[in-house]
Design a protein around this motif. Structure first.
Motif, PDB file in Angstrom:
ATOM      1  N   ARG A  74       0.834  -1.205   0.000  1.00  0.00           N
ATOM      2  CA  ARG A  74       0.000   0.000   0.000  1.00  0.00           C
ATOM      3  C   ARG A  74       0.868   1.253   0.000  1.00  0.00           C
ATOM      4  O   ARG A  74       0.601   2.206  -0.743  1.00  0.00           O
ATOM      5  CB  ARG A  74      -0.928   0.010   1.211  1.00  0.00           C
ATOM      6  N   GLN A  75       1.911   1.235   0.774  1.00  0.00           N
ATOM      7  CA  GLN A  75       2.817   2.373   0.802  1.00  0.00           C
ATOM      8  C   GLN A  75       3.521   2.568  -0.542  1.00  0.00           C
ATOM      9  O   GLN A  75       3.866   3.691  -0.912  1.00  0.00           O
ATOM     10  CB  GLN A  75       3.844   2.183   1.916  1.00  0.00           C
ATOM     11  N   ALA A  76       3.701   1.461  -1.274  1.00  0.00           N
ATOM     12  CA  ALA A  76       4.351   1.548  -2.584  1.00  0.00           C
ATOM     13  C   ALA A  76       3.381   1.939  -3.686  1.00  0.00           C
ATOM     14  O   ALA A  76       3.809   2.259  -4.800  1.00  0.00           O
ATOM     15  CB  ALA A  76       5.009   0.210  -2.923  1.00  0.00           C
ATOM     16  N   GLY A  77       2.041   1.901  -3.389  1.00  0.00           N
ATOM     17  CA  GLY A  77       1.079   2.351  -4.382  1.00  0.00           C
ATOM     18  C   GLY A  77      -0.046   1.396  -4.698  1.00  0.00           C
ATOM     19  O   GLY A  77      -0.905   1.709  -5.529  1.00  0.00           O
ATOM     20  N   MET A  78      -0.097   0.220  -4.085  1.00  0.00           N
ATOM     21  CA  MET A  78      -1.142  -0.744  -4.436  1.00  0.00           C
ATOM     22  C   MET A  78      -2.518  -0.252  -4.003  1.00  0.00           C
ATOM     23  O   MET A  78      -2.710   0.166  -2.869  1.00  0.00           O
ATOM     24  CB  MET A  78      -0.860  -2.106  -3.797  1.00  0.00           C
ATOM     25  N   LEU A  79      -3.479  -0.346  -4.931  1.00  0.00           N
ATOM     26  CA  LEU A  79      -4.875  -0.015  -4.673  1.00  0.00           C
ATOM     27  C   LEU A  79      -5.770  -1.212  -4.952  1.00  0.00           C
ATOM     28  O   LEU A  79      -6.660  -1.536  -4.178  1.00  0.00           O
ATOM     29  CB  LEU A  79      -5.303   1.174  -5.530  1.00  0.00           C
ATOM     30  N   TYR A  80      -5.531  -1.869  -6.109  1.00  0.00           N
ATOM     31  CA  TYR A  80      -6.333  -3.020  -6.508  1.00  0.00           C
ATOM     32  C   TYR A  80      -5.663  -4.300  -6.008  1.00  0.00           C
ATOM     33  O   TYR A  80      -4.462  -4.507  -6.204  1.00  0.00           O
ATOM     34  CB  TYR A  80      -6.458  -3.085  -8.030  1.00  0.00           C
ATOM     35  N   LEU A  81      -6.455  -5.175  -5.399  1.00  0.00           N
ATOM     36  CA  LEU A  81      -5.902  -6.407  -4.842  1.00  0.00           C
ATOM     37  C   LEU A  81      -6.822  -7.577  -5.148  1.00  0.00           C
ATOM     38  O   LEU A  81      -8.016  -7.550  -4.817  1.00  0.00           O
ATOM     39  CB  LEU A  81      -5.709  -6.269  -3.329  1.00  0.00           C
ATOM     40  N   LEU A  82      -6.262  -8.597  -5.775  1.00  0.00           N
ATOM     41  CA  LEU A  82      -6.993  -9.822  -6.077  1.00  0.00           C
ATOM     42  C   LEU A  82      -6.529 -10.928  -5.143  1.00  0.00           C
ATOM     43  O   LEU A  82      -5.327 -11.171  -4.999  1.00  0.00           O
ATOM     44  CB  LEU A  82      -6.739 -10.233  -7.533  1.00  0.00           C
TER      45      LEU A  82
END
Length: 382
Positions: A74-82
């Protein structure tokens, strides 16, 4: 939107991916929670038994480790998670992880075979709905499920889950892996989807299961390339009707039609490099703790043990950019109707730079069969 259309993304999502790909920001991630599954599908690329997992040199990642990786991503930029597997609902800490991920603000989607979504699971999903649940539909009868997946009475159970999800207002998409075992149900599966107003994405190409068995390069229980081409055309005809099908045949024969892809985010390679989002804006974490560009690629992979996600992502980007595809593929006259990519090249040849002849034969067969059907239509008397 036409409910039969399978490749779609919101303009905002496309814009975000365009921006983050340039900056190599990991906007989208997949957490492969477990290789365990209550199905034993003939063509599965990952499934392992409990005994195999116990004997594996690396254990499954723990709940705490998944949460740690989620925060770092999340800190690196993840928004979408499968969330996927195996069967993700089969993983013992699924609900503890799921609740925390929703609270962290991710847009969570789930891949599932649907069999574990009972009344209790439905209530939890209704309370905290995912962005989407992708259910793999393996047939249209209990008999087909038993033949392909080795389980009895499962179509009925999956049908109940799909009905419940629809009633709960949860977005559902159906995926179909078409093989010789369930090809006879193609029309029935399409009717099933249409009757419920659901998208059905049918894929006739099955990856060789290198991650399950490294000796299976170029091998799987699947169609021949010619059969895969024939069923790819057939599924389009069934799903879109005669008028659009004839246009589709014309485009295929001219080498202009979109290729049979495997994922909404796939983009065709044209310059000898990976042009999809894998290793640029998307990643996959395996159940035993490796970071990879794509779940279908055994290499490159970065061991997450003792490393932060950010450190691992930087290394993965470098290794992904170093991959080169075959120059033969990039110059092929059929490249615009072929979906050969680094993952497929590895699966078919053992090397990202290899020439995946199965895909070559499938693309050629599509053109040949499309032209033959067009010639037959032209020869019909008015």
């Amino acid at each position: 939107m036409d409910l039969r259309e399978v490749r779609y993304e919101a303009p905002l999502t496309q814009f975000l991916f365009h921006k983050v790909t340039q900056g190599k920001i990991p906007l989208s991630g997949t957490f492969e929670l477990t290789p365990l599954c209550n199905f034993s599908c003939r063509m599965c690329y990952i499934r392992q038994t409990a005994r195999q997992v116990a004997d594996h040199p690396r254990p499954m990642l723990t709940l705490d480790r998944w949460l740690e990786l989620a925060e770092e991503a999340r800190q690196a930029g993840m928004l979408y998670l499968l969330l996927t597997g195996g069967e993700p609902f089969f993983w013992p800490d699924f609900w503890l992880l799921y609740d925390r991920l929703i609270e962290m603000g991710f847009l969570v989607s789930i891949n599932s075979n649907g069999s574990c979504i009972d009344g209790a699971a439905m209530e939890k999903l209704r309370h905290r709905p995912p962005t989407r649940i992708n259910i793999t539909l393996y047939g249209a009868s209990d008999e087909t499920y038993e033949d392909l997946c080795g389980v009895s009475g499962m179509f009925s159970r999956v049908d109940e889950a799909i009905t419940g999800l629809k009633e709960a207002g949860i977005q559902v998409k159906l995926n179909c892996s078409l093989t010789p075992c369930n090809a006879g149900d193609l029309e029935a599966m399409n009717r099933y989807a249409e009757d419920r107003g659901l998208i059905l994405e049918v894929n006739t190409y099955m990856f060789p299961p290198l991650r399950r068995d490294p000796s299976q390069v170029g091998e799987n229980q699947r169609f021949t390339p010619q059969e895969a081409a024939r069923y790819h055309l057939k599924r389009y005809r069934i799903q879109y009707g005669e008028e659009r099908y004839r246009k589709f045949l014309t485009d295929i024969a001219a080498g202009l039609a979109p290729p049979p892809g495997l994922d909404e985010s796939c983009v065709d390679p044209q310059d000898g490099r990976i042009l999809c989002r894998a290793g640029k804006a998307a990643f996959w974490v395996t159940w035993d703790g490796y970071l990879t560009p794509c779940g279908m690629m055994p290499e490159p992979k970065v061991d997450l043990t003792g490393r932060t996600f950010g450190e691992s992502w930087k290394r993965l980007v470098e290794e992904s950019e170093a991959l080169a595809l075959s120059g033969v593929c990039t110059q092929c006259e059929n490249r615009d109707i072929c979906h050969s990519c680094a993952a497929m090249a590895m699966a078919e040849t053992g090397d990202a730079a290899g020439i995946p002849k199965y895909l070559c034969e499938m693309a050629l067969a599509m053109k040949t069969q499309a032209q033959a059907q067009l010639d037959a239509l032209a020869a019909r008397p008015e």
